[in-house]
Structure formats: C-alpha cells, structure tokens
Design an enzyme around this catalytic site. Structure first.
Site, PDB file in Angstrom:
ATOM      1  N   HIS A  60       0.920  -1.108  -0.073  1.00 40.02           N
ATOM      2  CA  HIS A  60       0.031  -0.103  -0.075  1.00 40.02           C
ATOM      3  C   HIS A  60       0.832   1.384   0.086  1.00 40.02           C
ATOM      4  O   HIS A  60       1.988   1.065   0.443  1.00 40.02           O
ATOM      5  CB  HIS A  60      -1.039   0.043   1.259  1.00 40.02           C
ATOM      6  CG  HIS A  60      -0.395   0.166   2.481  1.00 40.02           C
ATOM      7  ND1 HIS A  60       0.474  -0.964   3.030  1.00 40.02           N
ATOM      8  CD2 HIS A  60      -0.501   0.947   3.552  1.00 40.02           C
ATOM      9  CE1 HIS A  60       0.939  -0.605   4.195  1.00 40.02           C
ATOM     10  NE2 HIS A  60       0.304   0.503   4.536  1.00 40.02           N
ATOM     11  N   HIS A  62       1.599   3.620   1.968  1.00 39.07           N
ATOM     12  CA  HIS A  62       2.085   4.275   3.070  1.00 39.07           C
ATOM     13  C   HIS A  62       3.409   4.501   2.950  1.00 39.07           C
ATOM     14  O   HIS A  62       3.834   3.620   2.767  1.00 39.07           O
ATOM     15  CB  HIS A  62       1.392   3.871   4.342  1.00 39.07           C
ATOM     16  CG  HIS A  62       0.135   4.042   4.869  1.00 39.07           C
ATOM     17  ND1 HIS A  62      -0.740   3.319   5.554  1.00 39.07           N
ATOM     18  CD2 HIS A  62      -0.745   5.358   4.508  1.00 39.07           C
ATOM     19  CE1 HIS A  62      -2.090   4.029   5.787  1.00 39.07           C
ATOM     20  NE2 HIS A  62      -1.903   5.235   4.970  1.00 39.07           N
ATOM     21  N   ASP A  64       5.829   4.231   5.249  1.00 45.00           N
ATOM     22  CA  ASP A  64       6.598   3.093   5.781  1.00 45.00           C
ATOM     23  C   ASP A  64       6.578   1.717   5.103  1.00 45.00           C
ATOM     24  O   ASP A  64       7.682   0.967   5.234  1.00 45.00           O
ATOM     25  CB  ASP A  64       6.447   2.785   7.339  1.00 45.00           C
ATOM     26  CG  ASP A  64       4.966   2.181   7.435  1.00 45.00           C
ATOM     27  OD1 ASP A  64       3.999   2.802   6.598  1.00 45.00           O
ATOM     28  OD2 ASP A  64       4.542   1.527   8.447  1.00 45.00           O
ATOM     29  N   HIS A  65       6.279   1.616   3.658  1.00 44.11           N
ATOM     30  CA  HIS A  65       6.110   0.464   2.977  1.00 44.11           C
ATOM     31  C   HIS A  65       6.686   0.951   1.544  1.00 44.11           C
ATOM     32  O   HIS A  65       6.584   0.242   0.701  1.00 44.11           O
ATOM     33  CB  HIS A  65       4.707  -0.032   2.846  1.00 44.11           C
ATOM     34  CG  HIS A  65       4.329  -0.584   4.153  1.00 44.11           C
ATOM     35  ND1 HIS A  65       4.414  -1.978   4.325  1.00 44.11           N
ATOM     36  CD2 HIS A  65       3.845   0.010   5.025  1.00 44.11           C
ATOM     37  CE1 HIS A  65       3.837  -1.896   5.879  1.00 44.11           C
ATOM     38  NE2 HIS A  65       3.651  -0.816   6.197  1.00 44.11           N
ATOM     39  N   HIS A 140      -7.326  -1.690   5.706  1.00 43.21           N
ATOM     40  CA  HIS A 140      -6.363  -0.924   6.374  1.00 43.21           C
ATOM     41  C   HIS A 140      -7.110   0.294   5.927  1.00 43.21           C
ATOM     42  O   HIS A 140      -7.896   0.799   5.330  1.00 43.21           O
ATOM     43  CB  HIS A 140      -4.954  -1.045   5.778  1.00 43.21           C
ATOM     44  CG  HIS A 140      -3.867  -0.308   6.321  1.00 43.21           C
ATOM     45  ND1 HIS A 140      -3.845  -0.169   7.764  1.00 43.21           N
ATOM     46  CD2 HIS A 140      -2.914   0.455   5.995  1.00 43.21           C
ATOM     47  CE1 HIS A 140      -2.956   0.542   8.092  1.00 43.21           C
ATOM     48  NE2 HIS A 140      -2.167   0.924   7.079  1.00 43.21           N
ATOM     49  N   ASP A 210      -0.490  -3.967   5.794  1.00 39.23           N
ATOM     50  CA  ASP A 210      -1.057  -3.467   7.204  1.00 39.23           C
ATOM     51  C   ASP A 210      -2.548  -3.942   7.056  1.00 39.23           C
ATOM     52  O   ASP A 210      -3.188  -3.850   5.979  1.00 39.23           O
ATOM     53  CB  ASP A 210      -0.827  -2.113   7.356  1.00 39.23           C
ATOM     54  CG  ASP A 210       0.681  -1.640   7.555  1.00 39.23           C
ATOM     55  OD1 ASP A 210       1.498  -2.448   7.451  1.00 39.23           O
ATOM     56  OD2 ASP A 210       0.971  -0.620   7.727  1.00 39.23           O
ATOM     57  N   HIS A 268       5.883  -5.719  11.881  1.00 39.42           N
ATOM     58  CA  HIS A 268       5.459  -4.330  12.031  1.00 39.42           C
ATOM     59  C   HIS A 268       5.169  -3.974  13.262  1.00 39.42           C
ATOM     60  O   HIS A 268       3.997  -3.205  13.703  1.00 39.42           O
ATOM     61  CB  HIS A 268       3.994  -4.446  10.943  1.00 39.42           C
ATOM     62  CG  HIS A 268       3.637  -3.078  10.591  1.00 39.42           C
ATOM     63  ND1 HIS A 268       2.898  -2.237  11.401  1.00 39.42           N
ATOM     64  CD2 HIS A 268       3.804  -2.330   9.416  1.00 39.42           C
ATOM     65  CE1 HIS A 268       2.496  -0.993  10.677  1.00 39.42           C
ATOM     66  NE2 HIS A 268       3.460  -1.171   9.671  1.00 39.42           N
TER      67      HIS A 268
HETATM   68 ZN   LIG Z   1       3.076   0.185   7.788  1.00 41.51          ZN
HETATM   69 ZN   LIG Z   2      -0.009   1.521   6.308  1.00 41.63          ZN
END
Ligand SMILES: [Zn+2]
Ligand SMILES: [Zn+2]
Length: 301
Positions: A60, A62, A64-65, A140, A210, A268
C-alpha cells in the site's frame, strides 16, 4: 524457501530499526516485498544482489512501505541495470514514481513495468512455470493488498531401481516424472506409482501487512506454510489497533490458528515498546508456532 526480513517496524526509521521490507527467495526467484525507507541499505547489509530483483510487490501507499522505492529504482539505474523491473502495487503507484523520475530528470536505464491493482477480490498477478502470486485484499486506512506466493508442484521423482527392474527405456523417464504410466512391449501397464515417488511438497508464503483483524483473508491463506502477519500492537493497545486499522499480536495468532498455517512470523511492531519479546508471548497464548521477525533475520522453510 527463504525469507529475509530487511525491516519490520512500523512508522519511522530509527537508529536500529527499519520500516517494512523483506525478500522472499522461492524456486530460485527473488521477490522484494514492500520497500520502506532504507531498503537498499538493508539489501546491501544482507548481501542481497540488486541484479537478482526483478519483481517488487508494494502492499500500500503508506510511507513506511514505500519511501525506499524511488531510491532503489534510481540506484538500479546508477548501477547500469538493463534488465526489466516489474512493480506491483495500488493504482497511483505509477504516477507517483514517474512524477519523481520526471522532475529529477532521471529516467531509468532499464524498462520499468507497472502492474497497478485496484480489485477488492483476490487475483493472480504473477505466474510462471514455477511460482504463482495472488493478492490478499486487506482492510487498512488506504487500499492495501497482502501477497500469497505459491510454489507450483514439481515433477514426480523417478524410481530408477523400479524403472530398471521393468527394463524401461530412458526415453520414458520424462513421461514417468510427468505422472504417466508405461506400457511394456507385452502390453502390461505399469502404474506410475510403482515407478516414481511423490514430488517435494509445494510451499507457500502469505504476507499480510497492514491490516485490521480480518477473517476474510482466511480462505485465501488457508494451510500456508508460513504466514507473516502484522502485529503492530500488544493487547493493551487493542482499541488503538481497531481505531488505526492495525492488528495486535494475539489477533495475528488468531488468524494463523484459524487459517491452519504452519508458522506465524510477527512484525510491523510499533516502536512505542521497549522490546519485542512480549509480542511472541502474547501470540503464543493462541498459536504455538510463533517466530519473532526482526530486521536482518533470515528463515529457511
Ligand atoms: Zn505500515
Ligand atoms: Zn499502513
């Protein structure tokens, strides 16, 4: 099948922890899954050759990914890459990457193929003669998919002794490996089971990050050998997990149990906690085969 965790912490990169990224080696293919900031440094630290990565799967959009993706794409060019690179991820990922390449006037030295996803149902997004990859729709705050990597069953193993016993010509060996019976000159049919052994069982790996606790994934990941399931929070923060659409370690374990997977890998983790041991303890109250994922760890299955 080998899983290397490059990063498995939530939110921001810190001195000793990295956001989500991992490498799955399956049937001689190397898949990069998610690409948080610092992924290329982690690839180097873990001695994974950049040139072996031809497919990148992003769950996705976001940070952090994702925030390591443009850097990784750019480095591949600086290293003079010429091999095609395939990127799978939510609709919008192409625009996001191309805008950065355009404004920085740094087009790639190789072909970049985007496979944009928008289906809410599980779908096959990659397939070759040895591996198949399907999406696992997750719940998510933004459109998110996990990924299920499945080995295709291999050939049956030839029972050489039996084949020689029946005086079967080597020209029939491939037919036997493919599961076929053999008819001898006198008309006798030798059943395949007498001439071969079962192939090595095909393995599968499910990546789920997530997501809030979501039983809809169970039919898709059922009986997987390994499940990586996000466990951002401990049970004390269960209401926060619900609110932010993340899971607790115990919820990850509940999914593992209900889906009858063999191993559960946790990750995570929220960086609010001092250590991660407690995640394993809480998950083990529900499911026995829990592995505590951590940056730089590799697991062979
Ligand atoms: Zn994440
Ligand atoms: Zn996320």
């Amino acid at each position: 099948m080998k899983l290397t965790i490059l990063g498995c912490y939530a939110a921001t990169p810190r001195t000793l922890t990295n956001p989500t990224s991992q490498v799955l080696e399956i049937k001689n293919r190397l898949f990069l899954i998610d690409c948080g900031e610092g992924t290329q440094v982690q690839l180097r630290k873990n001695k994974i050759k950049f040139s072996k990565i031809n497919h990148i799967f992003i769950s996705h959009l976001h940070g952090d990914h994702l925030y390591g993706l443009i850097g990784t794409i750019s480095t591949f060019s600086l290293l003079g890459r010429t091999t095609d690179l395939h990127i799978y991820g939510p609709k919008g990922i192409k625009e996001l990457i191309l805008l950065q390449l355009k404004l920085t006037e740094s087009w790639t030295t190789y072909n970049l193929f985007f496979h944009e996803l928008e289906s809410k149902e599980s779908e096959v997004i990659f397939e070759d003669n040895r591996v198949i990859v399907k999406t696992i729709p997750l719940k998510h705050r933004v459109y998110t998919n996990g990924y299920l990597f499945q080995e295709k069953p291999g050939e049956r193993k030839l029972n050489v002794e039996a084949a020689q016993h029946y005086n079967i010509h080597t020209a029939y060996y491939q037919k036997i490996k493919n599961g076929g019976n053999v008819t001898l000159d006198d008309g006798t049919v030798i059943e395949n089971e007498k001439l071969s052994f079962d192939p090595i069982p095909a393995m599968s790996y499910a990546f789920c990050s997530d997501t809030v606790y979501n039983e809809d994934v169970i039919p898709i990941i059922e009986n997987a050998d390994v499940l990586y399931h996000e466990s951002t929070f401990l049970e004390s923060e269960a209401p926060l997990a619900q609110k932010t659409l993340h899971s607790t370690a115990k919820e990850a374990a509940r999914i593992a149990l209900k889906a009858n997977v063999k191993h559960l890998v946790l990750g995570h983790y929220s960086t609010r906690y001092d250590g991660i041991e407690r995640f394993k303890e809480e998950a083990e109250e529900v499911f026995s085969n829990v592995i505590l994922g951590d940056d730089g760890l590799s697991f062979e299955f």
